[in-house]
Design a protein around this motif. Structure first.
Motif, PDB file in Angstrom:
ATOM      1  N   GLN A 140      34.918  46.351  34.871  1.00 34.48           N
ATOM      2  CA  GLN A 140      34.538  46.246  36.277  1.00 34.48           C
ATOM      3  C   GLN A 140      33.421  45.231  36.468  1.00 34.48           C
ATOM      4  OE1 GLN A 140      33.620  50.348  36.998  1.00 34.48           O
ATOM      5  NE2 GLN A 140      35.742  50.940  37.411  1.00 34.48           N
ATOM      6  N   GLU A 141      32.453  45.214  35.559  1.00 34.33           N
ATOM      7  CA  GLU A 141      31.354  44.256  35.653  1.00 34.33           C
ATOM      8  C   GLU A 141      31.847  42.833  35.377  1.00 34.33           C
ATOM      9  OE1 GLU A 141      28.183  44.563  36.515  1.00 34.33           O
ATOM     10  OE2 GLU A 141      28.448  46.689  36.984  1.00 34.33           O
ATOM     11  N   LEU A 142      32.718  42.680  34.394  1.00 33.24           N
ATOM     12  CA  LEU A 142      33.225  41.338  34.072  1.00 33.24           C
ATOM     13  C   LEU A 142      34.052  40.764  35.218  1.00 33.24           C
ATOM     14  CD1 LEU A 142      34.320  41.759  30.328  1.00 33.24           C
ATOM     15  CD2 LEU A 142      32.457  40.346  31.187  1.00 33.24           C
ATOM     16  N   SER A 143      34.786  41.612  35.921  1.00 31.92           N
ATOM     17  CA  SER A 143      35.622  41.118  37.025  1.00 31.92           C
ATOM     18  C   SER A 143      34.804  40.574  38.176  1.00 31.92           C
ATOM     19  CB  SER A 143      36.537  42.242  37.529  1.00 31.92           C
ATOM     20  OG  SER A 143      35.771  43.300  38.094  1.00 31.92           O
ATOM     21  N   SER A 144      33.533  40.987  38.270  1.00 31.80           N
ATOM     22  CA  SER A 144      32.669  40.509  39.356  1.00 31.80           C
ATOM     23  C   SER A 144      31.833  39.296  38.964  1.00 31.80           C
ATOM     24  CB  SER A 144      31.735  41.641  39.810  1.00 31.80           C
ATOM     25  OG  SER A 144      30.853  42.022  38.756  1.00 31.80           O
ATOM     26  N   GLN A 145      31.966  38.855  37.707  1.00 34.41           N
ATOM     27  CA  GLN A 145      31.193  37.714  37.238  1.00 34.41           C
ATOM     28  C   GLN A 145      31.825  36.400  37.735  1.00 34.41           C
ATOM     29  OE1 GLN A 145      28.209  37.977  35.474  1.00 34.41           O
ATOM     30  NE2 GLN A 145      28.561  40.116  36.040  1.00 34.41           N
ATOM     31  N   PRO A 146      31.009  35.354  37.967  1.00 34.78           N
ATOM     32  CA  PRO A 146      31.582  34.058  38.343  1.00 34.78           C
ATOM     33  C   PRO A 146      32.370  33.454  37.178  1.00 34.78           C
ATOM     34  CG  PRO A 146      29.221  33.856  37.900  1.00 34.78           C
ATOM     35  CD  PRO A 146      29.547  35.329  37.871  1.00 34.78           C
ATOM     36  N   ASN A 147      33.362  32.642  37.503  1.00 31.31           N
ATOM     37  CA  ASN A 147      34.213  31.979  36.508  1.00 31.31           C
ATOM     38  C   ASN A 147      34.833  32.970  35.535  1.00 31.31           C
ATOM     39  OD1 ASN A 147      33.402  29.430  37.585  1.00 31.31           O
ATOM     40  ND2 ASN A 147      31.540  29.523  36.339  1.00 31.31           N
ATOM     41  N   PRO A 148      35.594  33.938  36.071  1.00 31.40           N
ATOM     42  CA  PRO A 148      36.212  34.910  35.159  1.00 31.40           C
ATOM     43  C   PRO A 148      37.223  34.237  34.236  1.00 31.40           C
ATOM     44  CG  PRO A 148      37.160  35.087  37.359  1.00 31.40           C
ATOM     45  CD  PRO A 148      36.006  34.136  37.463  1.00 31.40           C
ATOM     46  N   THR A 149      37.472  34.901  33.107  1.00 31.07           N
ATOM     47  CA  THR A 149      38.429  34.371  32.145  1.00 31.07           C
ATOM     48  C   THR A 149      39.819  34.319  32.757  1.00 31.07           C
ATOM     49  OG1 THR A 149      37.151  35.346  30.349  1.00 31.07           O
ATOM     50  CG2 THR A 149      39.409  34.712  29.842  1.00 31.07           C
ATOM     51  N   GLY A 150      40.487  33.191  32.591  1.00 29.40           N
ATOM     52  CA  GLY A 150      41.832  33.069  33.138  1.00 29.40           C
ATOM     53  C   GLY A 150      42.401  31.691  32.929  1.00 29.40           C
ATOM     54  N   PRO A 151      43.647  31.484  33.357  1.00 32.27           N
ATOM     55  CA  PRO A 151      44.299  30.188  33.152  1.00 32.27           C
ATOM     56  C   PRO A 151      43.751  29.117  34.085  1.00 32.27           C
ATOM     57  CG  PRO A 151      45.705  31.650  34.421  1.00 32.27           C
ATOM     58  CD  PRO A 151      44.534  32.464  33.989  1.00 32.27           C
ATOM     59  N   PRO A 152      43.822  27.838  33.698  1.00 33.11           N
ATOM     60  CA  PRO A 152      43.383  26.744  34.556  1.00 33.11           C
ATOM     61  C   PRO A 152      44.406  26.469  35.649  1.00 33.11           C
ATOM     62  CG  PRO A 152      44.336  25.869  32.537  1.00 33.11           C
ATOM     63  CD  PRO A 152      44.330  27.371  32.393  1.00 33.11           C
ATOM     64  N   ALA A 153      43.998  25.661  36.614  1.00 30.60           N
ATOM     65  CA  ALA A 153      44.925  25.284  37.676  1.00 30.60           C
ATOM     66  C   ALA A 153      46.042  24.420  37.097  1.00 30.60           C
ATOM     67  CB  ALA A 153      44.176  24.509  38.763  1.00 30.60           C
ATOM     68  N   PRO A 154      47.280  24.611  37.557  1.00 29.45           N
ATOM     69  CA  PRO A 154      48.383  23.813  37.022  1.00 29.45           C
ATOM     70  C   PRO A 154      48.244  22.345  37.410  1.00 29.45           C
ATOM     71  CG  PRO A 154      49.098  25.106  38.918  1.00 29.45           C
ATOM     72  CD  PRO A 154      47.713  25.546  38.601  1.00 29.45           C
ATOM     73  N   ASP A 162      50.055  31.511  30.048  1.00 23.83           N
ATOM     74  CA  ASP A 162      51.263  32.248  30.439  1.00 23.83           C
ATOM     75  C   ASP A 162      51.644  33.255  29.353  1.00 23.83           C
ATOM     76  OD1 ASP A 162      51.445  30.923  32.816  1.00 23.83           O
ATOM     77  OD2 ASP A 162      52.926  29.466  32.151  1.00 23.83           O
ATOM     78  N   LYS A 163      51.475  32.849  28.099  1.00 26.82           N
ATOM     79  CA  LYS A 163      51.764  33.767  26.997  1.00 26.82           C
ATOM     80  C   LYS A 163      50.750  34.910  26.937  1.00 26.82           C
ATOM     81  CE  LYS A 163      53.809  30.179  24.065  1.00 26.82           C
ATOM     82  NZ  LYS A 163      53.689  29.455  22.771  1.00 26.82           N
ATOM     83  N   TYR A 164      49.546  34.664  27.423  1.00 26.40           N
ATOM     84  CA  TYR A 164      48.480  35.672  27.355  1.00 26.40           C
ATOM     85  C   TYR A 164      48.421  36.551  28.613  1.00 26.40           C
ATOM     86  CZ  TYR A 164      46.095  33.992  23.125  1.00 26.40           C
ATOM     87  OH  TYR A 164      45.762  33.686  21.829  1.00 26.40           O
ATOM     88  N   ARG A 165      49.415  36.444  29.478  1.00 24.60           N
ATOM     89  CA  ARG A 165      49.347  37.179  30.748  1.00 24.60           C
ATOM     90  C   ARG A 165      49.233  38.687  30.523  1.00 24.60           C
ATOM     91  NH1 ARG A 165      50.642  34.905  35.350  1.00 24.60           N
ATOM     92  NH2 ARG A 165      51.896  33.328  34.260  1.00 24.60           N
ATOM     93  N   ASP A 166      50.111  39.234  29.705  1.00 21.38           N
ATOM     94  CA  ASP A 166      50.050  40.681  29.422  1.00 21.38           C
ATOM     95  C   ASP A 166      48.786  41.046  28.657  1.00 21.38           C
ATOM     96  OD1 ASP A 166      52.394  41.192  30.719  1.00 21.38           O
ATOM     97  OD2 ASP A 166      53.634  41.289  28.913  1.00 21.38           O
ATOM     98  N   TYR A 167      48.372  40.184  27.753  1.00 16.28           N
ATOM     99  CA  TYR A 167      47.144  40.401  26.976  1.00 16.28           C
ATOM    100  C   TYR A 167      45.959  40.543  27.930  1.00 16.28           C
ATOM    101  CZ  TYR A 167      44.056  39.493  22.865  1.00 16.28           C
ATOM    102  OH  TYR A 167      43.135  39.569  21.851  1.00 16.28           O
ATOM    103  N   GLN A 168      45.845  39.621  28.877  1.00 17.69           N
ATOM    104  CA  GLN A 168      44.717  39.645  29.805  1.00 17.69           C
ATOM    105  C   GLN A 168      44.726  40.908  30.666  1.00 17.69           C
ATOM    106  OE1 GLN A 168      44.630  36.359  32.513  1.00 17.69           O
ATOM    107  NE2 GLN A 168      42.507  36.682  33.106  1.00 17.69           N
ATOM    108  N   SER A 169      45.910  41.305  31.148  1.00 13.96           N
ATOM    109  CA  SER A 169      45.997  42.518  31.964  1.00 13.96           C
ATOM    110  C   SER A 169      45.630  43.752  31.150  1.00 13.96           C
ATOM    111  CB  SER A 169      47.417  42.669  32.529  1.00 13.96           C
ATOM    112  OG  SER A 169      47.737  41.596  33.384  1.00 13.96           O
ATOM    113  N   ALA A 170      46.138  43.829  29.926  1.00 19.44           N
ATOM    114  CA  ALA A 170      45.881  45.002  29.091  1.00 19.44           C
ATOM    115  C   ALA A 170      44.403  45.157  28.770  1.00 19.44           C
ATOM    116  CB  ALA A 170      46.690  44.907  27.797  1.00 19.44           C
ATOM    117  N   VAL A 171      43.703  44.047  28.618  1.00 19.69           N
ATOM    118  CA  VAL A 171      42.322  44.094  28.153  1.00 19.69           C
ATOM    119  C   VAL A 171      41.316  44.117  29.307  1.00 19.69           C
ATOM    120  CG1 VAL A 171      40.580  42.861  26.792  1.00 19.69           C
ATOM    121  CG2 VAL A 171      42.934  42.944  26.001  1.00 19.69           C
ATOM    122  N   LEU A 172      41.575  43.372  30.369  1.00 16.56           N
ATOM    123  CA  LEU A 172      40.539  43.144  31.382  1.00 16.56           C
ATOM    124  C   LEU A 172      40.823  43.722  32.763  1.00 16.56           C
ATOM    125  CD1 LEU A 172      39.549  39.425  30.585  1.00 16.56           C
ATOM    126  CD2 LEU A 172      38.340  41.523  29.959  1.00 16.56           C
TER     127      LEU A 172
END
Length: 541
Positions: free
Chosen positions: A374-388, A500-510
Motif C-alpha cells: 500500500q505504501e509503495l503504490s503511493s510512491q512517485p514513479n512506481p515500478t512498471g513498464p515504460p511508455a510504448p 509484458d512478460k512480468y505482468r502477472d509477476y507485478q500483480s502477484a507481488v505489488l
C-alpha cells in the motif's frame, strides 16, 4: 642384469596383486548374495542378453557399468530397476529455474553447451511447482503412471481456470481508483481463496504421490538432510571452500523444500527463498540492483523487487520489521533442519510442531507485506513498464515478429550446438545418438546460413519501412537516421516486451487487495509466463 630380469619381480608382484584383488571381490560378493537372496544370472543368453533396442535406448551408458554387477545395498549409485526385462532406467535430477527479480532482464537460453541431459519439455508447465523435481525424475525415468498423469492434468486445468479468472478480475478493476480497486479485489479474494486452498491441498497430495517410488523414495528414506549431502550438483570450477559451503547449504535447503516431511506450505516456500538467497551469495550476485537500489526478498516467497536505497521513514520502518520477522522464521527453520542428531521421523515431528508455532508469525508477515504494498503504490514513479514507442502499429508488429524469429533462430542453433535433436527434447525418452562431427558441423553451418539469410531479409524490409516513416514524418531538423531510430525502437520495445512478460509477476507481488493464496497462484503463472531456460539435469545417486 638384463632389463627383463629387473622387471620380473615387479611384474610378478603386479600379477599377484591382481589375483588377490579379484579373489577379494569374489569372496566379498558371496555373503552379500546369500543375505539378500539374490539369484545368480542365468547362463541362458536369451534371458540376460540385451536386445538391440535396449542398446540403442541406453547408448550413453557403458556396457560395463559397475552398477550392473554389484549388489544394490552396496552401491552408492541407485537406479530404479524396470520390472519388465533387465533394462536399467537411470533417474535424472532436474531442479526448477530461479525466478529473477521483478523487471530484470534474463538470458533467453541456458548454458551454451550444457553437459547433462535436457529436461523433459513437459516440465515447462510446472516451473514453480513444489513437485518439480519429483515429476522431472518420473518423466525422465519413464515412470509416470497414466492415472497419476491424468490427475496432474486435471489439477493443471483447474489451476489454469482459477488463474484466468483472477487475471480477468484484475483487468476489470485496472483503471479504478486505488482504494475502490483494493476493496473489490479483497471481496473477490474472500470468494476465490477457498478454491485455491483446495487446489494447494491437491498439489501436496500429488507431490507425495510422485515421490513414492524409485530414486525419490530412496532420497526421502535416506539419512536426514545434511551438509555433506550425496545429492549434490556437479562441482563448480574454481570454487573456493567458502563459496562451496554456501552452495551446498543452498542445495540442502532447496532439496528440503521439495522432499522433507512435516513442513507446511509456507515453510516450503520460505526454504526456496533461503536457497535462492544463499545461492546468490555463493555466486557473488547478492545484489544486482546497483549502488542506488537494493533487492528485497518479498512476498510471495522467491519473488524479489528492486527498491530505492532512500525511502520515506515510515515505509523504511515497515520494511525493516518485515525483514526482521522473516529472518527470525528462517533462523528457526534452518536450526531445525540442520540438526544432525535427529533421525528422519524425529525431524518430521519437530518440523510439524514448528509449523504450528510459526503459523501466527507467517500471518503477521503477510500483514506487513500488504502494508508495504500500500505504501509503495503511493510512491512517485512506481515500478512498471515504460511508455510504448511511437511508431505505426503495423511497423511495430513487423519488428516484433522479426525479434521473435531471431529468438527462435538462436534456440535452434543452441540446440544444434548442444547435440540435441528437436524430437528428443520433446519426449520422455533419452536423447537420440548425436550426429558424427562432420555431419554436425555441416548441418549446423547449413542451418545457420539459412536462418541468417531469412533474418537479413526481414531486417531489410523493416529498414525500408522505417526509411519511409522517417521521410514522411517529423520536422526536417528533428529527423533521426534509420539506424538511430531502429536502435531507439529496439531498446524501448525490448523493455516493453520484458514488462509484458512480468505482468502477472507485478500483480502477484505489488497489487494490494489479493490474498496470500491468490498471490502464490498468480506467481506460479508468472514464472511459467517468463519462459525461463530450464536447467539441465544430472544423473542422481
Amino acid at each position: 642384469m638384463t632389463a627383463s630380469q629387473t622387471l620380473a619381480p615387479s611384474t610378478t608382484k603386479c600379477f599377484g596383486s591382481l589375483i588377490l584383488f579379484y579373489t577379494w571381490i569374489v569372496l566379498l560378493t558371496i555373503p552379500v548374495q546369500a543375505e539378500t537372496g539374490s539369484v545368480a544370472p542365468s547362463p541362458n543368453p536369451a534371458s540376460n542378453q540385451e536386445t538391440k533396442d535396449d542398446k540403442d535406448e541406453f547408448w550413453w551408458a557403458s556396457k560395463f557399468d559397475m552398477v550392473r554387477y554389484i549388489n544394490r545395498a552396496s552401491a552408492t549409485i541407485y537406479f530404479k530397476n524396470d520390472p519388465v526385462g533387465d533394462k536399467i532406467n537411470p533417474y535424472y535430477v532436474f531442479l526448477p529455474p530461479v525466478p529473477p527479480p521483478l523487471g530484470v532482464d534474463y538470458p533467453l537460453l541456458g548454458t551454451p553447451l550444457p553437459g547433462g541431459p535436457p529436461p523433459p519439455s513437459e516440465l515447462a508447465a510446472f516451473a514453480h511447482e513444489l513437485f518439480y523435481p519429483q515429476i522431472g525424475a518420473r518423466l525422465s525415468g519413464n515412470d509416470l503412471p497414466k492415472e497419476l498423469w491424468q490427475k496432474i492434468q486435471a489439477y493443471r486445468t483447474e489451476k489454469t481456470k482459477l488463474q484466468d479468472e483472477l487475471r480477468s478480475r484484475i483487468a476489470e478493476y485496472k483503471d479504478t481508483e486505488s482504494q475502490t480497486r483494493e476493496r473489490h479485489l479483497a471481496e473477490y479474494a474472500a470468494a476465490q481463496t477457498p478454491q485455491i486452498i483446495l487446489l494447494e491441498v491437491t498439489a501436496e497430495k500429488i507431490r507425495t504421490e510422485l515421490q513414492t517410488a524409485g530414486l525419490i523414495e530412496y532420497l526421502t528414506n535416506s539419512a536426514a538432510v545434511k551438509l555433506e549431502t550425496e545429492w549434490s550438483r556437479p562441482a563448480v570450477q574454481n570454487e573456493t571452500p567458502a563459496l562451496h559451503e554456501l552452495r551446498v547449504e543452498s542445495e540442502v535447503l532447496r532439496h528440503a523444500a521439495f522432499l522433507e516431511k512435516g513442513l507446511t506450505l509456507a515453510q516450503r516456500h520460505l526454504l526456496r527463498e533461503m536457497a535462492i538467497e544463499l545461492e546468490s551469495r555463493s555466486t557473488s550476485l547478492a545484489n544486482k540492483a546497483g549502488p542506488e537500489n537494493r533487492l528485497l526478498y518479498f512476498s510471495p516467497e522467491s519473488a524479489r523487487i528492486t527498491l530505492p536505497t532512500l525511502l520515506p521513514e515510515p515505509l523504511e520502518n515497515l520494511i525493516k520489521q518485515y525483514v526482521s520477522t522473516k529472518n527470525s522464521l528462517k533462523a528457526e527453520l534452518q536450526t531445525a533442519l540442520l540438526d544432525h542428531e535427529m533421525d528422519k521421523e524425529s525431524r518430521a515431528q519437530v518440523l510439524k510442531r514448528l509449523g504450528d508455532t510459526q503459523a501466527a508469525s507467517f500471518a503477521a508477515l503477510e500483514v506487513l507485506a500488504e502494508k508495504i504494498r500500500q505504501e509503495l503504490s503511493s510512491q512517485p514513479n512506481p515500478t512498471g513498464p515504460p511508455a510504448p514507442p511511437a511508431l505505426p502499429p503495423l511497423l511495430m508488429e513487423q519488428i516484433a515478429t522479426y525479434r521473435l524469429h531471431k529468438v527462435e533462430a538462436l534456440r535452434t542453433l543452441h540446440g544444434l550446438l548442444a547435440g540435441v535433436r528437436g524430437s528428443s527434447a520433446s519426449k520422455n525418452t533419452p536423447p537420440s545418438k548425436p550426429l558424427s562431427l562432420q555431419e554436425s558441423i555441416a548441418d549446423f553451418n547449413h542451418r545457420q546460413s539459412v536462418l541468417i539469410a531469412q533474418l537479413n531479409q526481414e531486417r531489410l524490409g523493416i529498414r525500408t519501412a522505417l526509411s519511409e516513416y522517417v521521410r514522411t514524418t517529423g520536422r526536417p531538423d528533428d529527423r533521426k537516421s534509420v539506424d538511430d531510430l531502429l536502435k531507439d525502437f529496439e531498446n524501448a520495445r525490448q523493455k516493453q516486451e520484458l514488462w509484458d512478460k512480468y505482468r502477472d509477476y507485478q500483480s502477484a507481488v505489488l497489487l494490494p487487495g489479493l490474498s496470500p493464496e491468490q498471490r502464490r497462484l498468480l506467481f506460479d503463472a508468472a514464472v511459467e509466463q517468463l519462459k525461463l531456460p530450464l536447467p539441465y539435469g544430472w544423473k542422481a545417486p
